[in-house]
Motif scaffolding. Structure first.
Motif, PDB file in Angstrom:
ATOM      1  N   LEU A  60      32.508  27.885  44.052  1.00  0.00           N
ATOM      2  CA  LEU A  60      32.823  28.850  43.002  1.00  0.00           C
ATOM      3  C   LEU A  60      31.807  29.989  42.922  1.00  0.00           C
ATOM      4  CD1 LEU A  60      33.831  26.247  40.278  1.00  0.00           C
ATOM      5  CD2 LEU A  60      35.352  27.609  41.726  1.00  0.00           C
ATOM      6  N   LYS A  61      31.007  30.123  43.964  1.00  0.00           N
ATOM      7  CA  LYS A  61      29.943  31.136  43.974  1.00  0.00           C
ATOM      8  C   LYS A  61      30.508  32.550  43.820  1.00  0.00           C
ATOM      9  CE  LYS A  61      26.022  32.560  46.802  1.00  0.00           C
ATOM     10  NZ  LYS A  61      25.285  32.283  48.043  1.00  0.00           N
ATOM     11  N   LYS A  62      31.622  32.815  44.482  1.00  0.00           N
ATOM     12  CA  LYS A  62      32.235  34.136  44.426  1.00  0.00           C
ATOM     13  C   LYS A  62      33.170  34.227  43.224  1.00  0.00           C
ATOM     14  CE  LYS A  62      34.807  36.391  47.709  1.00  0.00           C
ATOM     15  NZ  LYS A  62      35.370  36.477  49.059  1.00  0.00           N
ATOM     16  N   PRO A  63      33.065  35.298  42.442  1.00  0.00           N
ATOM     17  CA  PRO A  63      33.971  35.445  41.303  1.00  0.00           C
ATOM     18  C   PRO A  63      35.436  35.429  41.753  1.00  0.00           C
ATOM     19  CG  PRO A  63      32.239  37.087  41.199  1.00  0.00           C
ATOM     20  CD  PRO A  63      32.132  36.414  42.537  1.00  0.00           C
ATOM     21  N   MET A  64      36.307  34.880  40.908  1.00  0.00           N
ATOM     22  CA  MET A  64      37.731  34.809  41.233  1.00  0.00           C
ATOM     23  C   MET A  64      38.531  35.387  40.090  1.00  0.00           C
ATOM     24  SD  MET A  64      38.461  30.737  40.627  1.00  0.00           S
ATOM     25  CE  MET A  64      37.339  30.257  41.897  1.00  0.00           C
ATOM     26  N   PRO A  65      39.786  35.659  40.343  1.00  0.00           N
ATOM     27  CA  PRO A  65      40.628  36.185  39.251  1.00  0.00           C
ATOM     28  C   PRO A  65      40.677  35.184  38.094  1.00  0.00           C
ATOM     29  CG  PRO A  65      41.741  36.387  41.372  1.00  0.00           C
ATOM     30  CD  PRO A  65      40.500  35.576  41.607  1.00  0.00           C
ATOM     31  N   GLU A  66      40.781  35.706  36.889  1.00  0.00           N
ATOM     32  CA  GLU A  66      40.782  34.868  35.684  1.00  0.00           C
ATOM     33  C   GLU A  66      41.900  33.824  35.723  1.00  0.00           C
ATOM     34  OE1 GLU A  66      39.269  33.339  32.302  1.00  0.00           O
ATOM     35  OE2 GLU A  66      38.370  34.963  33.471  1.00  0.00           O
ATOM     36  N   GLY A  67      43.056  34.198  36.233  1.00  0.00           N
ATOM     37  CA  GLY A  67      44.183  33.263  36.321  1.00  0.00           C
ATOM     38  C   GLY A  67      43.868  32.059  37.203  1.00  0.00           C
ATOM     39  N   SER A  68      43.205  32.310  38.316  1.00  0.00           N
ATOM     40  CA  SER A  68      42.833  31.220  39.219  1.00  0.00           C
ATOM     41  C   SER A  68      41.803  30.308  38.564  1.00  0.00           C
ATOM     42  CB  SER A  68      42.249  31.777  40.524  1.00  0.00           C
ATOM     43  OG  SER A  68      43.205  32.532  41.209  1.00  0.00           O
ATOM     44  N   PHE A  69      40.839  30.900  37.876  1.00  0.00           N
ATOM     45  CA  PHE A  69      39.819  30.115  37.204  1.00  0.00           C
ATOM     46  C   PHE A  69      40.450  29.260  36.103  1.00  0.00           C
ATOM     47  CE2 PHE A  69      36.401  29.597  34.030  1.00  0.00           C
ATOM     48  CZ  PHE A  69      35.513  28.870  34.818  1.00  0.00           C
ATOM     49  N   LYS A  70      41.419  29.832  35.383  1.00  0.00           N
ATOM     50  CA  LYS A  70      42.106  29.096  34.330  1.00  0.00           C
ATOM     51  C   LYS A  70      42.852  27.892  34.910  1.00  0.00           C
ATOM     52  CE  LYS A  70      45.292  29.755  30.491  1.00  0.00           C
ATOM     53  NZ  LYS A  70      46.138  30.698  29.767  1.00  0.00           N
TER      54      LYS A  70
END
Length: 79
Positions: free
Chosen positions: A22-32
């Motif tokens: 998870l080091k690289k930021p991801m879209p909010e939807g994917s994180f959710k």
């Protein structure tokens, strides 16, 4: 103590691997979605543990019914 050493000393291998993933930021939807999956997995583990505890201790639906109809207040002691 260096931050990297502190992190590797206080986290287990699985935690470190998740941080690397998870080091690289991801879209909010994917994180959710990831958060929802983790919560679902933890809820399943809790359910399994409770079921195992109930089986080990012979806890039945009747036991829960009896508890729900009882009260847990202590009697008052007047001097």
């Amino acid at each position: 103590m260096e931050t990297k050493e502190l992190i590797s000393d206080s986290l287990n291998e699985q935690q470190l691997l998740m941080l690397r993933l998870l080091k690289k930021p991801m879209p909010e939807g994917s994180f959710k979605k990831i958060k929802q999956l983790v919560v679902k997995l933890l809820a399943e583990q809790i359910d399994e543990n409770i079921e195992q505890w109930e089986n080990t201790n012979a806890i039945t639906t009747e036991h829960y019914e009896k508890l729900s109809k009882g009260h847990f207040r202590s009697s008052s002691r007047k001097s």
